[in-house]
Design an enzyme around this catalytic site. Structure first.
Site, short mmCIF file in Angstrom:
data_model
loop_
_atom_site.label_atom_id
_atom_site.label_comp_id
_atom_site.label_asym_id
_atom_site.label_seq_id
_atom_site.Cartn_x
_atom_site.Cartn_y
_atom_site.Cartn_z
N ASP B 84 -26.38 -50.19 -5.41
CA ASP B 84 -27.39 -50.16 -4.50
C ASP B 84 -28.28 -51.15 -4.71
O ASP B 84 -29.28 -50.73 -5.77
CB ASP B 84 -27.83 -48.67 -4.45
CG ASP B 84 -29.11 -48.60 -3.42
OD1 ASP B 84 -29.49 -49.50 -2.75
OD2 ASP B 84 -29.69 -47.41 -3.25
N TRP B 109 -27.73 -47.41 -14.01
CA TRP B 109 -26.99 -46.13 -13.22
C TRP B 109 -25.43 -46.64 -13.68
O TRP B 109 -25.18 -48.04 -13.43
CB TRP B 109 -27.22 -46.45 -11.86
CG TRP B 109 -26.07 -45.91 -10.81
CD1 TRP B 109 -25.07 -46.71 -10.22
CD2 TRP B 109 -25.68 -44.56 -10.21
NE1 TRP B 109 -24.27 -45.96 -9.49
CE2 TRP B 109 -24.67 -44.64 -9.46
CE3 TRP B 109 -26.44 -43.37 -10.31
CZ2 TRP B 109 -24.14 -43.71 -8.77
CZ3 TRP B 109 -26.06 -42.31 -9.80
CH2 TRP B 109 -24.72 -42.47 -9.12
N ASP B 128 -30.37 -53.23 -13.51
CA ASP B 128 -31.31 -53.89 -12.83
C ASP B 128 -31.86 -55.08 -13.53
O ASP B 128 -31.83 -54.87 -14.88
CB ASP B 128 -32.39 -53.23 -12.09
CG ASP B 128 -31.98 -52.08 -10.86
OD1 ASP B 128 -30.86 -52.38 -10.36
OD2 ASP B 128 -32.76 -51.26 -10.67
N ASN B 157 -29.04 -42.54 -7.35
CA ASN B 157 -29.48 -44.16 -7.82
C ASN B 157 -30.35 -44.79 -7.13
O ASN B 157 -30.46 -45.86 -7.19
CB ASN B 157 -28.14 -44.70 -7.79
CG ASN B 157 -27.56 -45.30 -6.45
OD1 ASN B 157 -27.97 -44.83 -5.57
ND2 ASN B 157 -26.37 -46.09 -6.58
N ASP B 158 -31.23 -44.09 -6.13
CA ASP B 158 -32.35 -44.53 -5.56
C ASP B 158 -33.30 -44.88 -6.63
O ASP B 158 -34.70 -44.39 -6.16
CB ASP B 158 -32.60 -43.92 -4.38
CG ASP B 158 -31.74 -44.21 -3.30
OD1 ASP B 158 -30.78 -44.80 -3.46
OD2 ASP B 158 -31.95 -43.57 -2.07
N TRP B 161 -34.42 -49.11 -11.89
CA TRP B 161 -34.08 -48.99 -13.16
C TRP B 161 -35.05 -49.81 -14.27
O TRP B 161 -34.75 -49.96 -15.30
CB TRP B 161 -32.37 -49.09 -13.39
CG TRP B 161 -31.88 -48.09 -12.73
CD1 TRP B 161 -31.31 -48.35 -11.53
CD2 TRP B 161 -31.54 -46.73 -13.13
NE1 TRP B 161 -30.52 -47.22 -11.13
CE2 TRP B 161 -30.69 -46.16 -11.86
CE3 TRP B 161 -31.79 -46.00 -14.22
CZ2 TRP B 161 -30.47 -44.91 -11.95
CZ3 TRP B 161 -31.43 -44.74 -14.45
CH2 TRP B 161 -30.69 -44.11 -13.17
N TYR B 170 -38.74 -55.13 -9.70
CA TYR B 170 -37.00 -55.44 -9.56
C TYR B 170 -36.79 -56.82 -8.86
O TYR B 170 -37.38 -57.31 -7.91
CB TYR B 170 -36.64 -54.25 -8.30
CG TYR B 170 -35.16 -54.49 -7.95
CD1 TYR B 170 -34.28 -54.02 -8.75
CD2 TYR B 170 -34.98 -55.01 -6.79
CE1 TYR B 170 -32.76 -54.09 -8.26
CE2 TYR B 170 -33.62 -55.15 -6.20
CZ TYR B 170 -32.35 -54.55 -7.09
OH TYR B 170 -31.27 -54.95 -6.64
N THR B 173 -29.42 -56.77 -8.98
CA THR B 173 -28.63 -55.80 -9.62
C THR B 173 -27.36 -56.57 -10.37
O THR B 173 -26.46 -57.22 -9.63
CB THR B 173 -28.24 -54.62 -9.01
OG1 THR B 173 -29.54 -53.97 -8.44
CG2 THR B 173 -27.45 -53.67 -9.94
#
Lengths: 142, 182
Positions: B84, B109, B128, B157-158, B161, B170, B173
């Site tokens: 995600d 995640w 991330d 996983n929302d 990280w 962010y 990923t």
């Protein structure tokens, strides 16, 4: 068409069974290591304490063992009692410094069934109790 | 007439002879080799020093001459089954390394994906990359296989990280295989 559905359902079932019945090592990676990390050092800033010199002390007390079974990631892990025991024992093997006895399936079942109303407050009381015995646990912002 | 022809051919001979000798003096074989080697050496040095996009070279060139997108640049790539976020491979990094200037997240995640090549399941860590702004042109994927709602915390996983990093912004990923699921 029926055959296709049977094939699809078989695929789904096989995918699920592949996800279930994993080793303690794989369950640790999949359900714990994302936050606790592969080296067990966690990320204190994100509220994930490190294992070394901490998890063994916690698991060496009755109160601590009840706490471990109510850590949100443990109680919501969707693992069986035996699988939870296996993962906790793997963690004790790696970072417990031999301070605590292993978890058994029946103990996990019993401890999970005991209610802990507020796990953060419960942990604070545990930390204080250990501190009075001269044991300091890893940094934890809560 | 014969005499005129002799004079003409001798003149042409002399002219050609002097021209060739003059050219040989001015453009010797060594001079040619030297110039050629300069060009070749220059091309080699410049080619090695100038920045270039490895991914362009790595892209498959189809029969019609167009280049195909690399598998790790698309959401359906097997390692992206539970991802995600934005693909780092389309934001200046690769599918397993953060773009320059960003740092990999401390926490991540982790999902399970099946590799179609061998039919086996692998545990994939979706870290991330943090500390740089989003790249508008990067590819966003929302596959999230195995994700559950927020009340199933460990399977949700929302989450940014980057929360455990000093730089919490962010960027993108990555998808790194941790081990085989067994």
């Amino acid at each position: 068409m029926k055959l296709i559905w049977v094939a699809v359902m078989l695929l789904v079932v096989s995918a699920q069974s592949a996800a279930e019945g994993m080793s303690a090592e794989s369950n640790y990676i999949l359900r714990c290591a994302g936050c606790h990390r592969m080296d067990g050092m966690g990320a204190a800033a994100a509220g994930v304490p490190e294992f070394p010199d901490s998890i063994g002390h916690i698991a060496a007390t009755e109160k601590g063992r009840l706490y471990l079974l109510h850590v949100p990631g443990v109680i919501s892990s969707s693992l069986t009692d035996q699988e939870i025991a296996d993962v906790l024992n793997l963690i004790l093997d790696r970072w417990g410094e031999g301070a605590a006895s292993y978890f058994r399936e029946d103990e996990v079942q019993t401890l999970r069934a005991k209610p802990v109303a507020n796990v953060v407050e419960y942990r604070r009381a545990l930390v204080e109790e250990l501190r009075q015995q001269g044991i300091r646990l890893a940094e934890y912002p809560w | 007439m014969k005499r005129f022809t002799n004079i003409l051919t001798q003149s042409i001979d002399r002219l050609a002879d002097s021209g060739v000798r003059s050219a040989a003096r001015g453009h010797g074989r060594r001079s040619f080799l030297e110039k050629t080697s300069r060009v070749l050496l220059g091309a080699a040095v410049v080619g090695a020093v100038l920045p270039f996009d490895r991914r362009v070279n790595a892209a498959t060139i189809r029969a019609d001459g167009d280049t195909e997108t690399l598998p790790e640049d698309i959401c359906s790539y097997w390692r992206h089954c539970a991802l995600d976020g934005f693909l780092c491979s389309t934001a200046g990094g690769t599918s397993s390394s953060c773009p320059p200037g960003s740092t990999v997240s401390a926490v991540a995640w982790i999902g399970t994906c099946t590799n179609p090549d061998d039919g086996k399941d692998y545990l994939v860590s979706y870290n991330d990359c943090c500390g740089k702004p989003l790249v508008d042109a990067s590819t966003y994927c929302y596959t999230s296989q195995g994700e559950r709602p927020g009340y199933r915390m460990g399977l949700y996983n929302d989450i940014n990280w980057c929360m455990a990093n000093t730089e919490k912004g962010y960027h993108c990923t990555v998808a790194v295989v941790v081990s085989a699921a067994k």
